[in-house]
Enzyme design. Structure first.
Site, PDB file in Angstrom:
ATOM      1  N   CYS A   1       0.950  -0.976   0.109  1.00 20.68           N
ATOM      2  CA  CYS A   1      -0.030  -0.112   0.029  1.00 20.68           C
ATOM      3  C   CYS A   1       0.808   1.283   0.026  1.00 20.68           C
ATOM      4  CB  CYS A   1      -0.829   0.000   1.221  1.00 20.68           C
ATOM      5  SG  CYS A   1      -2.110   1.251   1.345  1.00 20.68           S
TER       6      CYS A   1
ATOM      7  N   CYS B   1      -0.532   3.838  -6.857  1.00 23.56           N
ATOM      8  CA  CYS B   1      -1.316   3.381  -5.937  1.00 23.56           C
ATOM      9  C   CYS B   1      -1.745   1.894  -6.412  1.00 23.56           C
ATOM     10  CB  CYS B   1      -2.936   4.230  -6.101  1.00 23.56           C
ATOM     11  SG  CYS B   1      -4.096   3.295  -5.075  1.00 23.56           S
TER      12      CYS B   1
HETATM   13  N1  DGL Z   1      -3.902   0.928  -2.909  1.00 30.17           N
HETATM   14  C1  DGL Z   1      -3.149   1.670  -1.810  1.00 30.17           C
HETATM   15  C2  DGL Z   1      -2.052   2.392  -2.242  1.00 30.17           C
HETATM   16  O1  DGL Z   1      -1.401   1.831  -2.997  1.00 30.17           O
HETATM   17  C3  DGL Z   1      -4.603   2.282  -1.000  1.00 30.17           C
HETATM   18  C4  DGL Z   1      -5.621   2.924  -1.752  1.00 30.17           C
HETATM   19  C5  DGL Z   1      -6.882   3.245  -0.729  1.00 30.17           C
HETATM   20  O2  DGL Z   1      -7.191   2.544   0.023  1.00 30.17           O
HETATM   21  O3  DGL Z   1      -7.114   4.524  -0.675  1.00 30.17           O
HETATM   22  O4  DGL Z   1      -2.231   3.826  -1.886  1.00 30.17           O
END
Ligand code: DGL
Length: 252
Positions: A69, A177
């Site tokens: 994440c 993301c």
């Molecule tokens: N997928 C995650 C990232 O890479 C977080 C996305 C989220 O939950 O807002 O930042």
């Protein structure tokens, strides 16, 4: 066993790349859907969720961790490594491998991410350290739209609105993301075919292979844990990995 942590199904894009590099590793994946989206949360909230998520994976037997994440990357301070009793080579995050990948690239860079990632400045600072500028583009609500299955038209609209002010200003667009590569084709369509759309999972999986092999040679098993029931998550597991619902456990 490798533990992969994300706020939901975004980290499946990282797992997909890890599977290419480390096909025989055993993997346990945690998607914290109950607390998703992470991208609008404060640094303090994200620190708590990061410790909880990574601790859960350790408790389930993970010996090496991938914090997939991006939004929590700024929480991965050295103190966290100490709090979780990890050696630095037991933890891979998204920012370092991505910056390294573009270190020698002669391209104008832009980076799309959640507001939390952009606000933390972690990518902007990382690129500065190797003498590069990057255009930061926050896309509020896009990760949630992908996680909870909004229509492609709504998703396309969000991407168009975000990229419009920066049109023609970059040659490579980094999807910082993990949810965004799930709609990489929409990003490509909106950005145009002159732009290289980059999924950092490739660089992260290479880093994981370098650090974790040969310790992580196992039977190639994959288990999934989610903190809230989600048919969308189960469907992604089926379509991306051909694995049935029995591989996914819901923890309360
Ligand atoms: N997928 C995650 C990232 O890479 C977080 C996305 C989220 O939950 O807002 O930042």
């Amino acid at each position: 066993m490798i533990g992969i942590f994300d706020s939901g199904s975004g980290g499946l894009t990282v797992l997909r790349a890890v599977r290419e590099e480390l096909p025989s590793a055993d993997v346990v994946y945690f998607g914290d859907i109950k607390n998703a989206p992470y991208g609008g949360k404060t640094q303090a909230e994200l620190s708590v969720l990061t410790v909880q998520g990574l601790s859960l994976l350790k408790a389930r037997g993970a010996t090496h961790l991938i914090s997939a994440c991006n939004s929590v990357s700024a929480s991965l301070a050295l103190s966290l490594v100490d709090a979780l009793d990890l050696a630095p080579n037991q933890l891979v995050e998204m920012v370092g491998p991505t910056v390294r990948y573009f270190k020698h690239a002669d391209m104008r860079l832009a980076l799309c991410a959640t507001p939390a990632t952009i606000r933390s400045g972690i990518y902007q600072n990382g690129f500065k350290m190797v003498g590069k500028e990057v255009i930061p583009i926050a896309i509020p609500d896009l990760a949630a739209a992908i996680e909870f299955g909004k229509s492609e038209a709504e998703i396309k609209n969000m991407i168009e609105t975000a990229l419009e002010p920066h049109r023609s200003a970059f040659d490579a667009l980094i999807l910082a993301c993990t949810h965004y590569p799930l709609v990489a084709d929409v990003f490509q369509e909106v950005a145009g075919d002159k732009v290289t759309v980059f999924d950092p999972a490739v660089a992260v999986a290479e880093r994981a292979q370098k650090l974790f092999w040969p310790q992580e040679v196992g039977n190639g098993t994959t288990r999934f844990i989610i903190s809230q029931e989600s048919e969308i998550f189960r469907e992604r597991v089926r379509s991306m990995f051909g694995l049935g619902g029995e591989m996914t456990e819901v923890v309360k």
